[in-house]
Scaffold this active site. Structure first.
Site, PDB file in Angstrom:
ATOM      1  N   ALA A  66       0.694  -1.268  -0.345  1.00 15.95           N
ATOM      2  CA  ALA A  66      -0.120  -0.050   0.294  1.00 15.95           C
ATOM      3  C   ALA A  66       0.879   1.252   0.252  1.00 15.95           C
ATOM      4  O   ALA A  66       1.993   0.981   0.713  1.00 15.95           O
ATOM      5  CB  ALA A  66      -0.427   0.149   1.168  1.00 15.95           C
ATOM      6  N   GLY A 112      -0.253  -5.235   1.123  1.00  9.20           N
ATOM      7  CA  GLY A 112      -1.831  -4.940   0.596  1.00  9.20           C
ATOM      8  C   GLY A 112      -0.961  -6.003  -1.245  1.00  9.20           C
ATOM      9  O   GLY A 112      -2.621  -5.957  -2.047  1.00  9.20           O
ATOM     10  N   GLU A 115      -1.775  -9.599  -0.130  1.00  8.63           N
ATOM     11  CA  GLU A 115      -3.428  -9.786  -0.147  1.00  8.63           C
ATOM     12  C   GLU A 115      -4.075  -9.831  -1.144  1.00  8.63           C
ATOM     13  O   GLU A 115      -5.638 -10.496  -1.200  1.00  8.63           O
ATOM     14  CB  GLU A 115      -3.815  -8.134   0.942  1.00  8.63           C
ATOM     15  N   GLU A 135       3.842  -6.087   7.606  1.00 11.78           N
ATOM     16  CA  GLU A 135       2.692  -4.452   8.469  1.00 11.78           C
ATOM     17  C   GLU A 135       3.075  -4.321   9.583  1.00 11.78           C
ATOM     18  O   GLU A 135       3.305  -3.347  10.355  1.00 11.78           O
ATOM     19  CB  GLU A 135       1.778  -4.940   8.234  1.00 11.78           C
TER      20      GLU A 135
END
Length: 258
Positions: A66, A112, A115, A135
């Site tokens: 992200a 992300g 993911e 993260e």
């Protein structure tokens, strides 16, 4: 359709959607998240699209994570909304997409990005791919389904290790773990994904959409996956594809599901 951060190509009933922010290693920002949703919503309604391949532009990254610069100063409410909205409009949306979605992981798939790849129905990777959920090294946890989908794919112990150490694994390890189905060279990655897409397209799109729903039901709290399967199995008997498939089998010819 015109996008700022995506590249969309449709050929032979296969839509190839590439995240295209090469200067940011294709990192996901709010605009890109919204564009991905818009693209998938568009592809859902396109009768000429039967399979979607999701990948990253360039040679370095699928999606490197992200865009941290966008949420570094968020408060609790804003962080909660970031995860909830992202899961709703992109990650869960892709996981429950009625058309097959193949993630072709080229390079880094972190945070992300991993993911996003895990939201696809299955994954193939290039030999240079690196995957991880880093993260916890930022003082946060995966927020786009990573704590849920990674254990489903690799098992609880391996998922715990990957999340707690914030480390990366290579493509071979990812295949050994069951995180990706196939590993190939970077040059052959999209060719492999397209080859798999064509194999899928030999079969009934109606049946595949029902199978996606039934498989996903196994992971939904309060849902009996067996009941979902039985209902979808029965409903298949009323479809044109069932009539075509059975008649083709009985007459010893290839079915035509188009």
């Amino acid at each position: 359709m015109n996008f700022q951060n995506l590249e969309l190509n449709i050929k032979d009933a296969i839509a190839t959607l590439a995240i295209a922010r090469p200067k940011k290693l294709n990192a996901l920002n709010r605009e890109t998240i919204q564009e991905i949703h818009t693209a998938f919503k568009h592809l859902k309604d396109q009768a000429n699209v039967r399979v979607v391949i999701l990948t990253g532009s360039g040679e370095k990254a699928f999606v490197a994570g992200a865009d941290i610069s966008e949420f570094a100063d968020y408060n609790v409410a804003e962080g909660t909304d970031l995860a909830a909205k992202g899961q709703e409009i992109v990650f869960d949306y892709i996981a429950n997409f009625p058309k097959p979605v193949i993630a072709a992981i080229n390079g880094f798939a972190l945070g992300g990005g991993l993911e996003l790849a895990m939201a696809a129905h299955f994954r193939v990777a290039s030999e240079n791919a690196k995957m991880g959920l880093p993260e916890t090294s930022l003082g946060v946890i995966p927020g786009y389904g990573g704590t849920q989908r990674l254990p489903q794919l690799v098992g609880k112990g391996r998922a715990m290790e990957m999340i707690m150490t914030a480390g990366m694994i290579d493509a071979k390890t990812a295949k050994d773990y069951g995180l990706v189905n196939h590993v190939t060279t970077p040059n052959e990655l999209l060719d492999l994904a397209e080859k798999l897409a064509h194999k899928i397209m030999n079969n009934s799109s109606q049946a595949i959409a029902a199978a996606i729903k039934a498989v996903n039901a196994n992971y939904e709290d309060g849902t009996n996956g067996f009941e979902t399967e039985i209902k979808a199995f029965g409903e298949a008997f009323g479809t044109d594809d069932f009539a075509e498939g059975t008649q083709a089998f009985l007459n010893k010819r290839k079915p035509d599901f188009n």
